[in-house]
Design an enzyme around this catalytic site. Structure first.
Site, PDB file in Angstrom:
ATOM      1  N   THR A  95       0.786  -1.126   0.081  1.00  0.00           N
ATOM      2  CA  THR A  95      -0.102  -0.135  -0.011  1.00  0.00           C
ATOM      3  C   THR A  95       0.739   1.340  -0.145  1.00  0.00           C
ATOM      4  O   THR A  95       1.915   1.296   0.856  1.00  0.00           O
ATOM      5  CB  THR A  95      -1.037   0.039   1.356  1.00  0.00           C
ATOM      6  N   LYS A 170      -7.626   1.605  -2.110  1.00  0.00           N
ATOM      7  CA  LYS A 170      -7.198   1.192  -0.930  1.00  0.00           C
ATOM      8  C   LYS A 170      -7.103   2.299   0.223  1.00  0.00           C
ATOM      9  O   LYS A 170      -7.347   1.955   1.415  1.00  0.00           O
ATOM     10  CB  LYS A 170      -5.648   0.609  -1.176  1.00  0.00           C
ATOM     11  N   LYS A 238       0.933   5.211   8.234  1.00  0.00           N
ATOM     12  CA  LYS A 238       1.388   5.292   6.849  1.00  0.00           C
ATOM     13  C   LYS A 238       0.588   5.547   5.569  1.00  0.00           C
ATOM     14  O   LYS A 238       0.696   6.612   4.998  1.00  0.00           O
ATOM     15  CB  LYS A 238       2.691   4.171   6.501  1.00  0.00           C
TER      16      LYS A 238
END
Length: 284
Positions: A95, A170, A238
């Site tokens: 990701t 995502k 993150k």
């Protein structure tokens, strides 16, 4: 198709194991070689570098922590491009962001290498059970060709658009997960303060309108005091940072996501980043 997997962590190892069972796994690579030992015992080739792996496969799957790790695996010393032949397909299942995905695709194209961004959701449990949801960005014909690979470890596989759209989808998913997790942790905090029977709270949350993937995955672990990661808090922090960076560029307000980012930043600052995202309860 001969598939190679780079990155044998919480997610990558079980995904690679499903590929092995499907007869598709030809090689693996991990910086910490000990993580590759279970595959070596099964007769899978353990590559000495990403370049070595790329020479032996048709499809390279990358499942590492962040964009710089992907970049290193692809373009660093003994990276994938050094062993790539024209027609090789790279699938980044880590990701990061749409911008990184487009950048990877453009750079790989110079070597005749095709690219899909295909992040997953479902956590460690989904990876182990082979029930991940996979969001794929890139050429649709290439997506169709790789469906047998994705279906080896995924239950729901969705082509969401061109390169970068997998990562975009995502990040949407990660915002919802983060806010669901905050809701679960705060609901439990109030329930405990009120003296409610936590088992009965769980019964209601599992069955009523408040139920969510976060509750199904993480509430049982919270109730047992198990803070081990199915998905690390540092990784969600993150992901939320990428989402907020995009929101700021688009000049749109996402106050819930902004709050979630601040809370997960606090987790990391307090040395809790390696715990599961449900360990957010610890900073309360």
């Amino acid at each position: 198709m001969r598939v190679g997997v780079i990155g044998l962590g919480i997610m990558g190892a079980p995904m690679a194991m499903h590929l092995h069972r499907a007869g598709l796994l030809a090689a693996v690579y991990n910086r910490t070689k000990s993580k590759a030992e279970p595959f070596e015992k099964l007769g899978v080739y353990v590559a000495s570098s990403p370049a070595d792996l790329a020479q032996r496969v048709d499809v390279v799957i990358i499942m590492v922590s962040d964009a710089p790790d992907v970049e290193q695996a692809l373009f660093g010393s003994r990276g994938v491009v050094e062993g790539a032949k024209p027609g090789l397909v790279v699938v980044d299942m880590s990701t990061n962001s749409p911008e990184w995905a487009r950048r990877f695709a453009e750079r790989l194209a110079q070597y005749g290498v095709k690219f899909l961004d295909a992040p997953v959701t479902g956590g460690q449990k989904g990876a182990i059970e082979g029930t991940l949801t996979i969001m794929v960005g890139g050429d649709e014909e290439l997506f169709q060709k790789l469906l047998p690979v994705f279906k080896a470890f995924g239950k729901t596989v969705v082509h969401v658009g061109p390169v970068g759209y997998g990562q975009a989808m995502k990040l949407v998913n990660q915002i919802v997960i983060a806010l669901n997790t905050i809701a679960m942790v705060e609901g439990l905090r109030l329930a405990k303060a009120l003296g409610l029977d936590i088992d009965k709270v769980a019964q209601v949350l599992f069955s009523g309108a408040a139920k969510s993937g976060s509750i199904e995955l993480y509430l049982p672990k919270l109730l047992k005091g198990d803070l081990s990661p199915g998905f690390k808090a540092a990784h969600l922090k993150k992901d939320l940072a990428y989402a907020m960076e995009i929101a700021n560029k688009l000049n749109i307000s996402l106050p819930g996501a902004a709050l979630a980012l601040e809370l997960y930043k606090k987790m990391v600052e307090r040395g809790l980043g390696e715990l599961g995202i449900h360990a957010l309860s610890e900073i309360y």
